[in-house]
Design a protein around this motif. Structure first.
Motif, PDB file in Angstrom:
ATOM      1  N   GLU A 130       0.832  -1.208   0.000  1.00 28.47           N
ATOM      2  CA  GLU A 130       0.000   0.000   0.000  1.00 28.47           C
ATOM      3  C   GLU A 130       0.854   1.239   0.000  1.00 28.47           C
ATOM      4  OE1 GLU A 130      -3.344  -1.163   2.883  1.00 28.47           O
ATOM      5  OE2 GLU A 130      -3.471   1.013   2.692  1.00 28.47           O
ATOM      6  N   ASP A 131       0.342   2.247  -0.621  1.00 25.12           N
ATOM      7  CA  ASP A 131       1.028   3.522  -0.571  1.00 25.12           C
ATOM      8  C   ASP A 131       1.079   4.064   0.840  1.00 25.12           C
ATOM      9  OD1 ASP A 131       0.321   5.226  -3.715  1.00 25.12           O
ATOM     10  OD2 ASP A 131       2.110   4.237  -2.924  1.00 25.12           O
ATOM     11  N   CYS A 132       2.190   4.726   1.147  1.00 25.78           N
ATOM     12  CA  CYS A 132       2.273   5.346   2.461  1.00 25.78           C
ATOM     13  C   CYS A 132       1.289   6.484   2.567  1.00 25.78           C
ATOM     14  CB  CYS A 132       3.673   5.895   2.684  1.00 25.78           C
ATOM     15  SG  CYS A 132       4.848   4.595   2.924  1.00 25.78           S
ATOM     16  N   LEU A 133       0.941   6.776   3.768  1.00 26.17           N
ATOM     17  CA  LEU A 133       0.024   7.874   4.044  1.00 26.17           C
ATOM     18  C   LEU A 133       0.563   9.177   3.478  1.00 26.17           C
ATOM     19  CD1 LEU A 133      -2.638   8.459   5.489  1.00 26.17           C
ATOM     20  CD2 LEU A 133      -1.320   9.029   7.520  1.00 26.17           C
ATOM     21  N   SER A 134       1.893   9.286   3.506  1.00 30.17           N
ATOM     22  CA  SER A 134       2.475  10.538   3.057  1.00 30.17           C
ATOM     23  C   SER A 134       2.176  10.819   1.585  1.00 30.17           C
ATOM     24  CB  SER A 134       3.997  10.539   3.267  1.00 30.17           C
ATOM     25  OG  SER A 134       4.554   9.444   2.581  1.00 30.17           O
ATOM     26  N   LYS A 135       1.894   9.749   0.844  1.00 28.31           N
ATOM     27  CA  LYS A 135       1.586   9.974  -0.563  1.00 28.31           C
ATOM     28  C   LYS A 135       0.144  10.417  -0.750  1.00 28.31           C
ATOM     29  CE  LYS A 135       5.265   7.567  -2.717  1.00 28.31           C
ATOM     30  NZ  LYS A 135       5.742   6.487  -1.840  1.00 28.31           N
ATOM     31  N   LYS A 136      -0.700  10.081   0.205  1.00 26.61           N
ATOM     32  CA  LYS A 136      -2.114  10.408   0.043  1.00 26.61           C
ATOM     33  C   LYS A 136      -2.475  11.715   0.704  1.00 26.61           C
ATOM     34  CE  LYS A 136      -3.263   5.580   0.719  1.00 26.61           C
ATOM     35  NZ  LYS A 136      -3.913   4.752   1.721  1.00 26.61           N
ATOM     36  N   MET A 137      -1.626  12.119   1.630  1.00 25.13           N
ATOM     37  CA  MET A 137      -2.035  13.252   2.452  1.00 25.13           C
ATOM     38  C   MET A 137      -0.874  14.209   2.660  1.00 25.13           C
ATOM     39  SD  MET A 137      -3.177  12.996   6.389  1.00 25.13           S
ATOM     40  CE  MET A 137      -4.902  12.597   6.436  1.00 25.13           C
ATOM     41  N   GLU A 138      -1.191  15.466   2.535  1.00 27.57           N
ATOM     42  CA  GLU A 138      -0.203  16.502   2.814  1.00 27.57           C
ATOM     43  C   GLU A 138      -0.282  16.826   4.298  1.00 27.57           C
ATOM     44  OE1 GLU A 138      -0.224  19.347  -0.849  1.00 27.57           O
ATOM     45  OE2 GLU A 138      -0.274  20.553   0.991  1.00 27.57           O
ATOM     46  N   ILE A 139       0.853  16.772   4.943  1.00 28.60           N
ATOM     47  CA  ILE A 139       0.843  17.062   6.377  1.00 28.60           C
ATOM     48  C   ILE A 139       1.826  18.184   6.685  1.00 28.60           C
ATOM     49  CG2 ILE A 139       1.207  16.071   8.664  1.00 28.60           C
ATOM     50  CD1 ILE A 139       0.908  13.302   7.356  1.00 28.60           C
ATOM     51  N   THR A 140       1.355  19.179   7.406  1.00 30.54           N
ATOM     52  CA  THR A 140       2.285  20.218   7.850  1.00 30.54           C
ATOM     53  C   THR A 140       1.984  20.602   9.291  1.00 30.54           C
ATOM     54  OG1 THR A 140       0.803  21.901   6.968  1.00 30.54           O
ATOM     55  CG2 THR A 140       2.714  21.346   5.626  1.00 30.54           C
ATOM     56  N   VAL A 141       3.022  20.998   9.982  1.00 32.07           N
ATOM     57  CA  VAL A 141       2.834  21.652  11.278  1.00 32.07           C
ATOM     58  C   VAL A 141       3.115  23.115  10.997  1.00 32.07           C
ATOM     59  CG1 VAL A 141       3.651  21.845  13.648  1.00 32.07           C
ATOM     60  CG2 VAL A 141       3.570  19.616  12.542  1.00 32.07           C
ATOM     61  N   SER A 142       2.063  23.861  10.808  1.00 27.32           N
ATOM     62  CA  SER A 142       2.266  25.183  10.223  1.00 27.32           C
ATOM     63  C   SER A 142       2.435  26.306  11.223  1.00 27.32           C
ATOM     64  CB  SER A 142       1.109  25.503   9.289  1.00 27.32           C
ATOM     65  OG  SER A 142      -0.097  25.283   9.997  1.00 27.32           O
ATOM     66  N   GLU A 143       1.919  26.170  12.412  1.00 27.03           N
ATOM     67  CA  GLU A 143       2.015  27.281  13.355  1.00 27.03           C
ATOM     68  C   GLU A 143       2.294  26.806  14.764  1.00 27.03           C
ATOM     69  OE1 GLU A 143      -1.441  29.692  11.204  1.00 27.03           O
ATOM     70  OE2 GLU A 143      -1.285  30.141  13.345  1.00 27.03           O
ATOM     71  N   VAL A 177      -4.313  14.547  -0.854  1.00 20.58           N
ATOM     72  CA  VAL A 177      -3.569  14.846  -2.075  1.00 20.58           C
ATOM     73  C   VAL A 177      -4.363  14.531  -3.328  1.00 20.58           C
ATOM     74  CG1 VAL A 177      -1.589  14.111  -3.457  1.00 20.58           C
ATOM     75  CG2 VAL A 177      -1.300  14.615  -1.048  1.00 20.58           C
ATOM     76  N   GLU A 178      -5.126  13.429  -3.286  1.00 14.61           N
ATOM     77  CA  GLU A 178      -5.809  12.950  -4.503  1.00 14.61           C
ATOM     78  C   GLU A 178      -6.685  13.995  -5.139  1.00 14.61           C
ATOM     79  OE1 GLU A 178      -5.838   8.388  -3.096  1.00 14.61           O
ATOM     80  OE2 GLU A 178      -7.767   9.347  -3.506  1.00 14.61           O
ATOM     81  N   SER A 179      -7.488  14.623  -4.293  1.00 12.07           N
ATOM     82  CA  SER A 179      -8.448  15.562  -4.883  1.00 12.07           C
ATOM     83  C   SER A 179      -7.746  16.723  -5.559  1.00 12.07           C
ATOM     84  CB  SER A 179      -9.419  16.073  -3.816  1.00 12.07           C
ATOM     85  OG  SER A 179      -8.736  16.250  -2.611  1.00 12.07           O
ATOM     86  N   GLN A 180      -6.524  16.974  -5.177  1.00 12.19           N
ATOM     87  CA  GLN A 180      -5.808  18.076  -5.827  1.00 12.19           C
ATOM     88  C   GLN A 180      -5.537  17.763  -7.283  1.00 12.19           C
ATOM     89  OE1 GLN A 180      -2.306  19.658  -4.034  1.00 12.19           O
ATOM     90  NE2 GLN A 180      -3.317  19.908  -2.041  1.00 12.19           N
ATOM     91  N   SER A 181      -5.223  16.474  -7.534  1.00 10.19           N
ATOM     92  CA  SER A 181      -4.891  16.124  -8.911  1.00 10.19           C
ATOM     93  C   SER A 181      -6.106  16.216  -9.832  1.00 10.19           C
ATOM     94  CB  SER A 181      -4.292  14.714  -8.966  1.00 10.19           C
ATOM     95  OG  SER A 181      -5.224  13.807  -8.422  1.00 10.19           O
ATOM     96  N   GLU A 182      -7.271  16.239  -9.228  1.00 16.96           N
ATOM     97  CA  GLU A 182      -8.474  16.377 -10.058  1.00 16.96           C
ATOM     98  C   GLU A 182      -8.753  17.829 -10.381  1.00 16.96           C
ATOM     99  OE1 GLU A 182     -10.691  12.485  -8.164  1.00 16.96           O
ATOM    100  OE2 GLU A 182     -11.573  14.474  -7.914  1.00 16.96           O
ATOM    101  N   GLY A 183      -7.900  18.661  -9.958  1.00 19.66           N
ATOM    102  CA  GLY A 183      -8.101  20.072 -10.258  1.00 19.66           C
ATOM    103  C   GLY A 183      -8.839  20.797  -9.158  1.00 19.66           C
ATOM    104  N   ALA A 187      -8.569  20.735  -2.314  1.00 21.87           N
ATOM    105  CA  ALA A 187      -9.196  20.075  -1.169  1.00 21.87           C
ATOM    106  C   ALA A 187      -9.150  20.980   0.046  1.00 21.87           C
ATOM    107  CB  ALA A 187      -8.448  18.781  -0.871  1.00 21.87           C
ATOM    108  N   PRO A 188     -10.120  20.839   0.885  1.00 23.05           N
ATOM    109  CA  PRO A 188     -10.126  21.665   2.098  1.00 23.05           C
ATOM    110  C   PRO A 188      -9.019  21.227   3.050  1.00 23.05           C
ATOM    111  CG  PRO A 188     -11.892  20.069   2.180  1.00 23.05           C
ATOM    112  CD  PRO A 188     -11.283  19.935   0.831  1.00 23.05           C
ATOM    113  N   VAL A 189      -8.546  22.172   3.803  1.00 20.73           N
ATOM    114  CA  VAL A 189      -7.512  21.865   4.775  1.00 20.73           C
ATOM    115  C   VAL A 189      -8.157  21.582   6.129  1.00 20.73           C
ATOM    116  CG1 VAL A 189      -5.565  22.832   6.062  1.00 20.73           C
ATOM    117  CG2 VAL A 189      -5.776  23.267   3.614  1.00 20.73           C
TER     118      VAL A 189
END
Lengths: 420, 402
Positions: free
Chosen positions: B2-15, B41-47, B50-52
């Motif tokens: 299976e793909d790692c989570l990191s490939k499906k999801m963007e994760i940041t600690v932003s603040e 991440v997936e929905s981004q490729s569809e143009g 995606a909500p954060v």
């Protein structure tokens, strides 16, 4: 022997009468009537009273004030001796250690090459020790009190802290002694000094030294300008300015010296840490397989850093700091000359006042007051000329020094860059 | 796989944000909360954009997560957290946890931690981890409900306790030794680096004094004045440049620190193996002695000394019925023991296999990361030298105009 003296070989066709009085452009208003030169007291008259006959006009007795002023034209026209007109070259090199029963000391070889007629031979090579340089400087100060004599490197070193016979110390000293002689060589008056000549040429300097002592005691009125107890009325603005300048100048140099020392100290402490840092990467490299090469690489690089840094610190210690210190010493000896000048002026003013108080209507000013005035004028003239020369040289010296410092730092970074 | 989570999801600690609240004993405390943002991440490729999603977590929650992962996956070299307290500081750096620079570096470290976990083939699939990222409320309770604390072996915490293991897998022994050495050498490196940074800082800053004195000196000079003044300015620039240089170097130090802590995680895996092996050997030993006892009771020979044997000699022999009962109990125990031993053996072998696989993965990651770190360190040094050359060249030009 009235009339203009024979033209000096290096001077132009102008006669002395056409020379502007050295003090003419200065603020003569502040000086008061006493010092404003009257036409009767212009140089040509003083010179006419003395006999300066030597084929090329070189004065016989350079300690007489009037003869110094006679060389003003040379000073004015020939300020910078460029390579082509130079006829005297002096070098100090080849330090050697001498071990005797009484003491151990270092001698340096002093080589002279010249076409000047004052020298019997075109080349000389003698050995001199620091004592001899010190003697020369004292002699120059005595015989040319109106001039700025270049400084010598420091005489005394704290035993135990500095090794007097280490290569670095000897080399630093040699450079300073070489500079000292070169500065004298470049000086239009000092380079013709008879003691300087003997220093460069005599096989047995000690014999001459002893003879000199005897001569001095024979001389009647010593030409020392040490007069005491006269109070100066008003110092001419330009000399006051020079005095202030020198004060601030030596202060700033002192600060720079401290900063440079501090930097060297910090650099050495940095070096200590670097020396521990590098090997740790090596140790780590020993633990690893794939990473051992890059780790060893970093370790080697840090090692090179250490070497380059060591060189930088050494260079700064050996080349930069001594020149700074030299100039601080220079400033101090210059301030002393300024004080002497003040004294000479004060004496003149006092004598003049004494004469005025006598309320005698004399058409002429008495000769001893005249002499005083001469002294003052010549002193001022010499000093001014020397100051200009000094400023110029100082500018060159510091330009070179600071550029050198920048260069060394650049080289350091380039070395480190290369290995990284 | 299976793909790692990191490939499906963007994760940041932003603040990072300072908070005040009441702690467990109702005392007021100040702490820092970190904002975790996630986006599919997936929905981004569809143009589509995606909500954060976002939620706030504090350091102690990260710690809880990591403890959970370490216990639940003892055969995995679990990524470490950034340091709890500022260590290996040189004088200009603050050791204060509230210092903004420290907080900023910690924010980056926490993000790095999450990314490491999310790109780990095994760890990224963990539900608790996923909830940590997505479920704000009730997460703590969820973790505690797994009962992982009970599974935690307190012996693992005792770093220096030695177990006399007779037949450990040699690879693990070597690896444990390696991790000890690695920890030692990196600590040493970080300590010296901090001192080096301190000294370098001093060297640069003292040059700033030149700026001031050149300026003062230029005031009394005529021709030399301009040259000195502008050279002094360059000295000021030089002195100021060290701040940025050392800040960049902190990043390098952080990379080394990560592997310092990774070494601990590595060691933990080795220790787990040791413990399992120890338990295994103890179980085997126990089984052997029980078998022996059984044999002795059955044949009536006493080969080994036992207190029971002595007391029976002193107080009289047991009845045959008693002996029969004992033998039966022992036989049952022996059967149990053999099954346990079998499963322990299997467990042990599985552990060694999966642990070693992860260790190989870790080794590759470590070599790759550290090589990059060393290269970037070298690049930093070159850049520092180039800046130095630039400044001194400028100063030299100013001097030449004197």
């Amino acid at each position: 022997a009235a009339g203009a003296p024979k033209p000096l070989p290096s001077s132009g066709p102008k006669s002395l009468r056409e020379m502007p009085h050295p003090l003419a452009t200065s603020s003569s208003e502040e000086m008061g009537p006493a010092l404003t030169p009257s036409p009767d007291l212009l140089l040509p008259r003083s010179i006419a009273d003395k006999d300066l006959s030597l084929p090329n006009g070189t004065p016989v007795d350079t300690s007489s004030p009037a003869s110094s002023s006679s060389l003003l034209n040379r000073l004015q026209l020939d300020d910078d001796l460029d390579g082509e007109t130079r006829d005297l070259f002096v070098t100090v090199d080849d330090p050697k250690k001498h071990v005797c029963t009484m003491e151990t000391y270092i001698t340096y070889r002093v080589t002279t090459k010249t076409t000047r007629a004052e020298f019997d031979l075109p080349e000389y090579s003698v050995r001199r020790r620091y004592q001899d340089f010190d003697w020369l400087r004292n002699k120059l100060e005595e015989s040319q009190p109106t001039h700025l004599i270049p400084p010598l490197p420091e005489k005394f070193v704290v035993k135990g802290v500095v090794d007097r016979f280490s290569e670095e110390f000897v080399e630093t000293r040699r450079k300073a002694l070489d500079k000292f002689l070169k500065r004298i060589t470049d000086h239009p008056v000092l380079s013709f000094n008879e003691h300087f000549n003997v220093f460069l040429t005599a096989k047995d300097l000690n014999a001459y030294k002893k003879q000199g002592m005897a001569l001095l005691s024979k001389m009647g009125e010593s030409v020392k300008y040490v007069t005491g107890g006269y109070k100066l009325r008003s110092r001419p603005l330009e000399f006051a300015a020079i005095g202030e300048y020198l004060d601030t100048f030596s202060l700033k140099l002192g600060t720079i010296d401290r900063i440079a020392q501090r930097i060297i100290k910090e650099q050495l402490e940095y070096l200590v840490e670097l020396r521990e840092y590098g090997p740790v990467y090596s140790t780590w490299g020993g633990l690893e397989a794939e990473l051992s090469e890059p780790l060893e690489g970093v370790s080697a690089c840090i090692g090179n850093c250490c070497t380059a840094l060591e060189e930088l610190s050494e260079d700064m210690t050996e080349d930069f700091l001594p020149v700074l210190r030299e100039y601080i010493l220079y400033s101090e000896s210059m301030k002393n000359v300024l004080k002497k000048r003040d004294q000479v002026q004060a004496e003149y003013e006092a004598k003049l006042e004494a004469v005025a108080l006598k309320k005698e209507d004399r058409p002429k000013v008495p000769t001893d007051v005249e002499k005083c005035q001469d002294r003052v004028e010549c002193f001022n003239a010499d000093l001014k000329a020397d100051m200009e020369r000094w400023q110029n040289n100082k500018r060159q010296d510091f330009r070179q020094l600071l550029m050198g410092m920048a260069d060394k730092n650049i080289q350091y970074y380039e070395k480190v860059c290369g290995t990284a | 796989m299976e793909d790692c989570l990191s490939k499906k999801m963007e994760i940041t600690v932003s603040e990072a944000e300072k908070r005040t609240g009441r702690n467990a004993v109702n005392m007021q405390e100040t702490y820092t909360a970190y904002l975790i943002e996630t986006r599919a991440v997936e929905s981004q490729s569809e143009g589509q954009c995606a909500p954060v999603d976002s939620l706030w977590r504090r350091y102690s929650e990260f710690e809880l997560l990591r403890n959970y992962l370490s216990v639940t996956y003892p055969h995995i070299v679990v990524p470490p957290l950034p340091e709890k307290r500022a260590d290996f500081v040189w004088h200009k750096l603050s050791a204060d946890n509230m210092d903004p620079d420290f907080v900023e570096r910690r924010r980056i470290g926490l993000e790095n931690f999450l990314l490491r976990v999310a790109s780990h083939p095994v760890l990224c699939q963990d539900k608790i981890f996923y909830s940590f990222l997505t479920q704000e409320g009730g997460w703590k309770e969820m973790v505690n409900e797994t009962g992982f604390q009970l599974k935690a072996d307190s012996r693992l915490k005792a770093l220096n306790a030695t177990f006399r293991v007779k037949n450990p897998d040699k690879r693990f022994t070597e690896l444990k030794h390696y991790s000890d050495e690695l920890q030692s050498v990196i600590s040493h490196l970080l300590r010296v680096r901090a001192r080096v940074a301190d000294r370098l800082y001093g060297v640069y800053k003292v040059h700033g004094n030149y700026g001031r004195v050149f300026s003062e000196w230029s005031a009394i000079e005529k021709e030399m004045g301009d040259g000195l003044q502008s050279a002094g300015h360059h000295m000021d620039v030089y002195a100021a440049s060290i701040d940025d240089i050392l800040e960049e170097e902190e990043h390098y130090a952080d990379q080394l620190k990560e592997y310092l802590f990774y070494a601990e995680a590595l060691r933990a895996v080795c220790r787990k193996h040791e413990l399992m092996q120890y338990d295994l050997e103890m179980a085997a030993q126990d089984l052997t002695s029980k078998k022996q006892q059984c044999e002795e009771l059955a044949t009536g020979t006493v080969r080994t000394f036992s207190l029971k044997g002595m007391t029976s000699k002193l107080f009289g022999q047991e009845t045959p019925e008693q002996r029969e009962a004992k033998i039966k109990v022992l036989e049952e125990q022996i059967q149990e023991g053999e099954e346990q031993l079998k499963s322990k053996n299997l467990e042990g072998r599985d552990f060694v296999k999966s642990a070693w696989a992860d260790i190989e993965r870790f080794k590759e990651q470590k070599n790759h990361d550290l090589k990059e770190a060393l290269i970037s360190y070298a690049v930093m040094q070159i850049s520092m030298c180039k800046k130095g050359i630039q400044v001194w060249t400028n100063a030299k030009e100013c001097f030449s105009k004197m």
